[in-house]
Design a protein around this motif. Structure first.
Motif, PDB file in Angstrom:
ATOM      1  N   VAL A   1     -11.776   5.795  -4.516  1.00 29.36           N
ATOM      2  CA  VAL A   1     -11.012   7.015  -4.260  1.00 29.36           C
ATOM      3  C   VAL A   1     -10.863   7.229  -2.757  1.00 29.36           C
ATOM      4  O   VAL A   1     -11.838   7.133  -2.013  1.00 29.36           O
ATOM      5  N   GLY A   2      -9.639   7.508  -2.316  1.00 30.63           N
ATOM      6  CA  GLY A   2      -9.413   7.864  -0.924  1.00 30.63           C
ATOM      7  C   GLY A   2      -9.202   6.709   0.039  1.00 30.63           C
ATOM      8  O   GLY A   2      -9.386   6.873   1.239  1.00 30.63           O
ATOM      9  N   VAL A   3      -8.795   5.547  -0.467  1.00 28.83           N
ATOM     10  CA  VAL A   3      -8.533   4.407   0.414  1.00 28.83           C
ATOM     11  C   VAL A   3      -7.114   4.535   0.989  1.00 28.83           C
ATOM     12  O   VAL A   3      -6.147   4.571   0.236  1.00 28.83           O
ATOM     13  N   PRO A   4      -6.975   4.590   2.322  1.00 28.78           N
ATOM     14  CA  PRO A   4      -5.637   4.611   2.917  1.00 28.78           C
ATOM     15  C   PRO A   4      -4.956   3.239   2.769  1.00 28.78           C
ATOM     16  O   PRO A   4      -5.595   2.207   2.976  1.00 28.78           O
ATOM     17  N   VAL A   5      -3.670   3.265   2.409  1.00 24.97           N
ATOM     18  CA  VAL A   5      -2.893   2.042   2.201  1.00 24.97           C
ATOM     19  C   VAL A   5      -1.558   2.182   2.920  1.00 24.97           C
ATOM     20  O   VAL A   5      -0.920   3.236   2.839  1.00 24.97           O
ATOM     21  N   VAL A   6      -1.144   1.122   3.604  1.00 24.40           N
ATOM     22  CA  VAL A   6       0.152   1.111   4.281  1.00 24.40           C
ATOM     23  C   VAL A   6       0.940  -0.091   3.778  1.00 24.40           C
ATOM     24  O   VAL A   6       0.415  -1.206   3.709  1.00 24.40           O
ATOM     25  N   LEU A   7       2.204   0.135   3.429  1.00 20.46           N
ATOM     26  CA  LEU A   7       3.127  -0.929   3.015  1.00 20.46           C
ATOM     27  C   LEU A   7       4.081  -1.215   4.165  1.00 20.46           C
ATOM     28  O   LEU A   7       4.717  -0.290   4.683  1.00 20.46           O
ATOM     29  N   THR A   8       4.160  -2.485   4.557  1.00 21.45           N
ATOM     30  CA  THR A   8       5.086  -2.891   5.608  1.00 21.45           C
ATOM     31  C   THR A   8       5.911  -4.083   5.143  1.00 21.45           C
ATOM     32  O   THR A   8       5.522  -4.821   4.238  1.00 21.45           O
ATOM     33  N   SER A   9       7.039  -4.248   5.795  1.00 24.09           N
ATOM     34  CA  SER A   9       7.874  -5.433   5.640  1.00 24.09           C
ATOM     35  C   SER A   9       8.231  -5.867   7.049  1.00 24.09           C
ATOM     36  O   SER A   9       8.933  -5.136   7.765  1.00 24.09           O
ATOM     37  N   GLY A  10       7.684  -6.998   7.480  1.00 26.34           N
ATOM     38  CA  GLY A  10       7.831  -7.392   8.876  1.00 26.34           C
ATOM     39  C   GLY A  10       7.116  -6.373   9.740  1.00 26.34           C
ATOM     40  O   GLY A  10       5.967  -6.028   9.484  1.00 26.34           O
ATOM     41  N   ASP A  11       7.802  -5.852  10.741  1.00 35.36           N
ATOM     42  CA  ASP A  11       7.224  -4.836  11.618  1.00 35.36           C
ATOM     43  C   ASP A  11       7.579  -3.416  11.193  1.00 35.36           C
ATOM     44  O   ASP A  11       7.263  -2.456  11.900  1.00 35.36           O
ATOM     45  N   THR A  12       8.223  -3.278  10.035  1.00 39.20           N
ATOM     46  CA  THR A  12       8.694  -1.968   9.588  1.00 39.20           C
ATOM     47  C   THR A  12       7.746  -1.368   8.555  1.00 39.20           C
ATOM     48  O   THR A  12       7.480  -1.976   7.511  1.00 39.20           O
ATOM     49  N   GLU A  13       7.257  -0.169   8.850  1.00 38.07           N
ATOM     50  CA  GLU A  13       6.447   0.548   7.876  1.00 38.07           C
ATOM     51  C   GLU A  13       7.362   1.160   6.830  1.00 38.07           C
ATOM     52  O   GLU A  13       8.324   1.844   7.167  1.00 38.07           O
ATOM     53  N   ILE A  14       7.047   0.923   5.559  1.00 35.85           N
ATOM     54  CA  ILE A  14       7.869   1.422   4.465  1.00 35.85           C
ATOM     55  C   ILE A  14       7.245   2.660   3.823  1.00 35.85           C
ATOM     56  O   ILE A  14       7.941   3.604   3.469  1.00 35.85           O
ATOM     57  N   ALA A  15       5.914   2.637   3.646  1.00 33.82           N
ATOM     58  CA  ALA A  15       5.249   3.762   2.976  1.00 33.82           C
ATOM     59  C   ALA A  15       3.774   3.795   3.319  1.00 33.82           C
ATOM     60  O   ALA A  15       3.188   2.773   3.692  1.00 33.82           O
ATOM     61  N   ARG A  16       3.200   4.985   3.156  1.00 33.96           N
ATOM     62  CA  ARG A  16       1.757   5.205   3.278  1.00 33.96           C
ATOM     63  C   ARG A  16       1.298   5.972   2.046  1.00 33.96           C
ATOM     64  O   ARG A  16       2.033   6.793   1.524  1.00 33.96           O
TER      65      ARG A  16
END
Length: 103
Positions: free
Chosen positions: A17-32
């Motif tokens: 519970v509570g793990v931060p996750v970041v989705l990227t494609s190349g150098d572009t952040e898509i979602a957190r």
């Protein structure tokens, strides 16, 4: 394509519970996102290509009063069919992790 993840704590046998996750494609952040009470997070829609999910595992272990070996876990994967839901689970312990393509 919609994307989700599920992080499980192998040490406790329960959700992380509570793990931060970041989705990227190349150098572009898509979602957190941050995993919920069941250890799950939805990261929205993205297209075909190579993407990376980065889990802030070091911060999460510190927040739970434990020390982990990996400060982050980055899972890079390729989306071939943008119409198909993608699910990328992570099984986590302080000194190991594994992942697979879920459904």
């Amino acid at each position: 394509m919609s994307l989700s993840t599920h992080v499980l704590d192998a040490t406790s046998g329960g959700p992380a519970v509570g793990v931060p996750v970041v989705l990227t494609s190349g150098d572009t952040e898509i979602a957190r996102a941050i995993t919920d009470a069941d250890g799950r997070a939805r990261l929205g829609e993205t297209g075909p290509g190579v993407h990376t999910l980065t889990f802030a595992t070091g911060d999460w272990f510190a927040a739970t009063g434990r020390q982990g070996f990996y400060p982050e876990v980055a899972v890079t994967f390729t989306v071939f069919d943008p119409g198909r839901h993608q699910h990328v689970p992570l099984l986590l312990s302080p000194f190991a992790y594994s992942t697979y393509r879920g459904s």
